[in-house]
Design a protein around this motif. Sequence first.
Motif, PDB file in Angstrom:
ATOM      1  N   ASP A  57      -1.032  10.269   3.993  1.00  0.00           N
ATOM      2  CA  ASP A  57      -1.301   8.879   3.609  1.00  0.00           C
ATOM      3  C   ASP A  57      -2.027   8.109   4.705  1.00  0.00           C
ATOM      4  O   ASP A  57      -2.975   7.361   4.441  1.00  0.00           O
ATOM      5  CB  ASP A  57       0.012   8.163   3.277  1.00  0.00           C
ATOM      6  N   GLN A 113      -4.635   6.673  -3.101  1.00  0.00           N
ATOM      7  CA  GLN A 113      -4.165   5.481  -2.384  1.00  0.00           C
ATOM      8  C   GLN A 113      -4.366   4.241  -3.252  1.00  0.00           C
ATOM      9  O   GLN A 113      -5.444   4.044  -3.823  1.00  0.00           O
ATOM     10  CB  GLN A 113      -4.927   5.314  -1.074  1.00  0.00           C
ATOM     11  N   ILE A 172       0.834  -1.199   0.000  1.00  0.00           N
ATOM     12  CA  ILE A 172       0.000   0.000   0.000  1.00  0.00           C
ATOM     13  C   ILE A 172       0.873   1.254   0.000  1.00  0.00           C
ATOM     14  O   ILE A 172       1.919   1.301   0.652  1.00  0.00           O
ATOM     15  CB  ILE A 172      -0.956   0.015   1.220  1.00  0.00           C
ATOM     16  N   ASP A 173       0.450   2.250  -0.760  1.00  0.00           N
ATOM     17  CA  ASP A 173       1.121   3.548  -0.763  1.00  0.00           C
ATOM     18  C   ASP A 173       0.207   4.538  -1.468  1.00  0.00           C
ATOM     19  O   ASP A 173      -0.811   4.156  -2.053  1.00  0.00           O
ATOM     20  CB  ASP A 173       2.472   3.469  -1.467  1.00  0.00           C
ATOM     21  N   CYS A 174       0.586   5.811  -1.416  1.00  0.00           N
ATOM     22  CA  CYS A 174      -0.159   6.879  -2.095  1.00  0.00           C
ATOM     23  C   CYS A 174       0.736   7.578  -3.097  1.00  0.00           C
ATOM     24  O   CYS A 174       1.961   7.621  -2.928  1.00  0.00           O
ATOM     25  CB  CYS A 174      -0.699   7.895  -1.088  1.00  0.00           C
ATOM     26  N   SER A 206     -10.501   4.756   5.037  1.00  0.00           N
ATOM     27  CA  SER A 206     -10.835   3.911   3.890  1.00  0.00           C
ATOM     28  C   SER A 206     -11.656   2.694   4.299  1.00  0.00           C
ATOM     29  O   SER A 206     -11.622   2.247   5.451  1.00  0.00           O
ATOM     30  CB  SER A 206      -9.562   3.450   3.180  1.00  0.00           C
ATOM     31  N   TYR A 217       2.987   5.227   7.534  1.00  0.00           N
ATOM     32  CA  TYR A 217       1.833   4.563   8.152  1.00  0.00           C
ATOM     33  C   TYR A 217       2.177   4.106   9.562  1.00  0.00           C
ATOM     34  O   TYR A 217       3.341   3.849   9.886  1.00  0.00           O
ATOM     35  CB  TYR A 217       1.395   3.345   7.321  1.00  0.00           C
ATOM     36  N   PHE A 222      -5.788   6.223   4.697  1.00  0.00           N
ATOM     37  CA  PHE A 222      -5.976   4.813   5.043  1.00  0.00           C
ATOM     38  C   PHE A 222      -6.950   4.648   6.203  1.00  0.00           C
ATOM     39  O   PHE A 222      -7.813   3.757   6.182  1.00  0.00           O
ATOM     40  CB  PHE A 222      -4.632   4.178   5.388  1.00  0.00           C
TER      41      PHE A 222
END
Length: 361
Positions: free
Chosen positions: A211, A189, A159-161, A218, A240, A215
């Motif tokens: 970021d 994202q 996961i990343d943005c 979400s 994160y 999350f």
Amino acid sequence: MSLLQEILWESSSDSDNDLIIYSNIKKRKVYLERIDRFSKWDENSFLERFRVSKKLARALALYLDPLISSRTTKNSTVTSMQQVLIALEYFACGSFQRCIADTAGVNKSSVCRIINRVSRAIARMRPEWISMPCNMNEIEKVATNFYELSAFPKVIGAIDCTHIPIKSPGGIDAENYRNRKLIFSINVQVICDAEMYINNIVARWPGSSHDSHIFNCSVIKSRLEAGEFEGYWLLGDKGYAIKPYLMTPLRNPISEGEKLYNESQIRTRNVIERLFGCWKKRFPVLSSKIRTDLKKAQPIIVATAVLHNMCKKMKEPTPSFMDYETPLSSDEEEFEYRGSINRSDDHNRTSLINNYFNQMC
């Protein structure tokens, strides 16, 4: 009065008289010539201009025809195939819509409507093409593919943005979209698997959003906390917070097991960085600037994500100029998460290091 001034004065007088004469004459509608793109270019040239093969372009136009076709055939209506090619050309070059209008033989306003219509139609295909693994067989397959990258176990996604540049949305909330690099953007994202398929995407947050905040708000976080993927975890960067279902790098690794954990985590998570590079190189509109209204920019981002998965699923040929190699660290990496760490949240990471990575030293 100089000679130049006399000439300019006479020219302006003539222009005023012409304006008076022709102002009452109705402008005749002019239909520009539309070129058959399929016959003009061979497969390689077509791929470079539209980023998809002729086969996929035809299949896409056929599938979207009920959603985008015109209700009439009068007045040189734009066919479904022509609409799809206009949208693909915009995704592929990211230029001004007037330039695309000139090459496609349609009006600029028509290009704007077509891009929005086709983007929304493709974005509606999202449930079919973008989804997390939904059963144990799929989860095990994804985890196995991740393990083969750098021996990191039980991973269901990285996961990343990434920031997608847009024009200023205007209004009182415009500055919310200015990111830390002082450009207007949408912070998108993405969760991907080891084969660089996009499995989840959130494309609605302004560029100033962190970021970790995206999350936390979400749906995928709610699914993880509900235990839908229990026993497996995502890999994220230092932006994160550590969670039982989200593994992040250690700030200051000391032991050999901790160093090995960090190296494996970073190398495995690097797939999301390579995805961003490939995604933006195939569709440069994502890296140049989306010069549309904010509500029209979001479907464009999702549509290109759907097309990216389509191209991989259909094993589309890769344009020769695309390079799939990117450095291990991203220049878009966000600020490190500085919140407090709950000991229970760190339990899985500590157990993984003690029971797995320490044994590998």
